[in-house]
Scaffold this active site. Structure first.
Site, PDB file in Angstrom:
ATOM      1  N   LYS A 102       0.796  -1.223   0.000  1.00 58.27           N
ATOM      2  CA  LYS A 102       0.000   0.000   0.000  1.00 58.27           C
ATOM      3  C   LYS A 102       0.833   1.280   0.000  1.00 58.27           C
ATOM      4  O   LYS A 102       0.401   2.321  -0.488  1.00 58.27           O
ATOM      5  CB  LYS A 102      -0.955  -0.001   1.203  1.00 58.27           C
ATOM      6  CG  LYS A 102      -2.140  -0.946   1.074  1.00 58.27           C
ATOM      7  CD  LYS A 102      -3.064  -0.478  -0.032  1.00 58.27           C
ATOM      8  CE  LYS A 102      -4.352  -1.272  -0.097  1.00 58.27           C
ATOM      9  NZ  LYS A 102      -5.298  -0.907   0.954  1.00 58.27           N
TER      10      LYS A 102
ATOM     11  N   ASP B 200      -7.733   0.560   7.153  1.00 66.73           N
ATOM     12  CA  ASP B 200      -7.842  -0.693   7.897  1.00 66.73           C
ATOM     13  C   ASP B 200      -6.477  -1.126   8.406  1.00 66.73           C
ATOM     14  O   ASP B 200      -6.359  -2.125   9.101  1.00 66.73           O
ATOM     15  CB  ASP B 200      -8.441  -1.791   7.022  1.00 66.73           C
ATOM     16  CG  ASP B 200      -9.962  -1.752   7.003  1.00 66.73           C
ATOM     17  OD1 ASP B 200     -10.551  -1.441   8.038  1.00 66.73           O
ATOM     18  OD2 ASP B 200     -10.547  -2.024   5.943  1.00 66.73           O
TER      19      ASP B 200
END
Length: 301
Positions: free
Chosen positions: A77, A124
Site C-alpha cells: 500500500k 484498515d
C-alpha cells in the site's frame, strides 16, 4: 471468501466506452517507479514460483508477488500513498514529476517553501501505515483514523512513525467520511484511496503508484522467459489496487490481457454483489464487516 471472475468490457481497448487504461500503462508506471527508487529501502519485491503447488494442481505455473518485503512495511500500500503525496507536492512546487524525488522533498529548501503539512487518512491498517511512513520520510505530520475492530497492533505500528492514530467506533466507510471532515476542518491533506464525486484526483494518483508493482511483475516474468499469464488474482477492498493492476495489464496486452479474478471477504463482498447485480451500479455492504481479512473489510466499491 468470495472469488469472482470478472473482466469488464469497458476496460477493453477496443470498446466504444473504453476506460483510458493509458492512465495506468507502462509509461505512467515507469514514472512512479522512478520516484519509489529514490527511497533508500527500495527494491523490487520477488515474484515467487510455486512449482510444487502448480504441479499438484496440474497447472503450468503459479507465481506470487511477495509484498511482505516492501520497504520493511509488509505491504504494497505504501506505493500508492507515497506516490500520491509526491504528486500533490509536485503540484504545489509547480514541478514535473520527473524532477521530484524523496531527497528533493525532504530538503530544507523545499520544506521551508511548503511549510507545515499534515497528511490525513482512514485505513484498515496498511494504507494508513504507508501514508504515516511517507510523512515520516518527508518530515510531515500524519493523522490516521481506523475503523472499529482494528487490531491495536496495527495502530501501534502507525504510531511508531510519529503519526497520530485513533481507532474509531465506526465502520470503514464512515471512518473515511470522518477523515474527510477532519482534513477539511484542520487544513490537512486528505490522502484516501476511496474516490467519490469531487474527490478523484488523489485516488487516481494512489492507483498510479500501485503500477510500480505491476511493472515489476511484468518485467520479472518476462525475465524468466515465461509466456504472459492466463489469469491474474487481484484482491479488492475498495477496488483501487485491482483496477490499477488490471488497467496496467490491459494497457500492455489489450484483448490478450489475463482474465482478472477479484478476491474479497464474504462479509465485505461489495464487488461480488455489484457484479452479480449486472446493472453497472455499485452495491454496498453496510454495518460492521467481521472478517479476518481485516484490511479488505470495505463495504463500498
Amino acid at each position: 471468501m468470495n472469488i469472482v471472475s470478472y473482466c469488464p468490457n469497458s476496460l477493453r481497448t477496443g470498446a466504444a466506452d473504453a476506460a483510458d487504461v493509458g492512465l495506468y500503462g507502462p509509461e505512467v508506471a515507469r514514472v512512479a517507479r522512478t520516484f519509489h527508487e529514490g527511497f533508500d529501502r527500495y527494491a523490487a519485491t520477488p515474484l515467487v514460483r510455486l512449482k510444487n503447488l502448480a504441479h499438484d494442481l496440474g497447472l503450468g505455473e503459479i507465481m506470487v508477488k511477495d509484498e511482505s518485503q516492501r520497504f520493511g512495511l509488509n505491504a504494497f500500500k505504501v506505493l500508492g500513498g507515497s506516490y500520491a503525496v509526491a504528486r500533490h507536492l509536485a503540484r504545489l512546487l509547480d514541478m514535473p514529476m520527473s524532477r521530484v524525488s524523496p531527497q528533493l522533498l525532504r530538503s530544507a529548501e523545499v520544506r521551508k517553501k511548503l511549510g507545515k503539512i499534515t497528511l490525513v487518512t482512514a485505513t484498515d491498517g496498511n494504507h494508513g501505515r504507508g501514508v504515516a511512513w511517507t510523512a515520516q520520510q518527508l518530515g510531515m505530520g500524519a493523522t490516521v483514523f481506523m475503523p472499529a475492530g482494528s487490531a491495536p497492533v496495527r495502530a501501534e505500528n502507525i504510531r511508531k512513525t510519529g503519526a497520530q492514530c485513533t481507532i474509531t467506533d465506526l465502520n470503514y466507510d464512515d471512518t473515511v467520511r470522518l477523515a474527510m471532515q477532519h482534513a477539511q476542518q484542520t487544513g490537512g491533506v486528505l490522502v484516501q484511496d476511496t474516490a467519490w464525486d469531487g474527490y478523484e484526483e488523489m485516488p487516481l494518483w494512489i492507483m498510479q503508484g500501485y503500477t510500480t508493482l505491476a511493472l515489476e511483475a511484468d518485467e520479472q516474468w518476462r525475465e524468466c522467459g515465461l509466456r504472459p499469464p492466463t489469469h491474474i488474482f487481484l484482491q479488492a477492498g475498495v477496488g483501487s489496487f485491482a483496477a490499477a493492476a488490471l488497467g496496467y495489464f490491459t494497457a500492455v496486452w489489450g484483448d490478450a490481457a489475463p482474465q482478472a479474478i477479484t478476491v474479497e471477504p464474504q462479509a465485505a463482498d461489495c464487488f461480488y454483489r455489484s457484479f452479480m447485480a449486472g446493472d453497472s451500479a455499485s452495491h454496498a455492504v453496510t454495518g460492521h464487516m467481521r472478517t479476518i481479512m481485516a484490511v479488505l473489510a470495505c463495504g463500498e466499491p
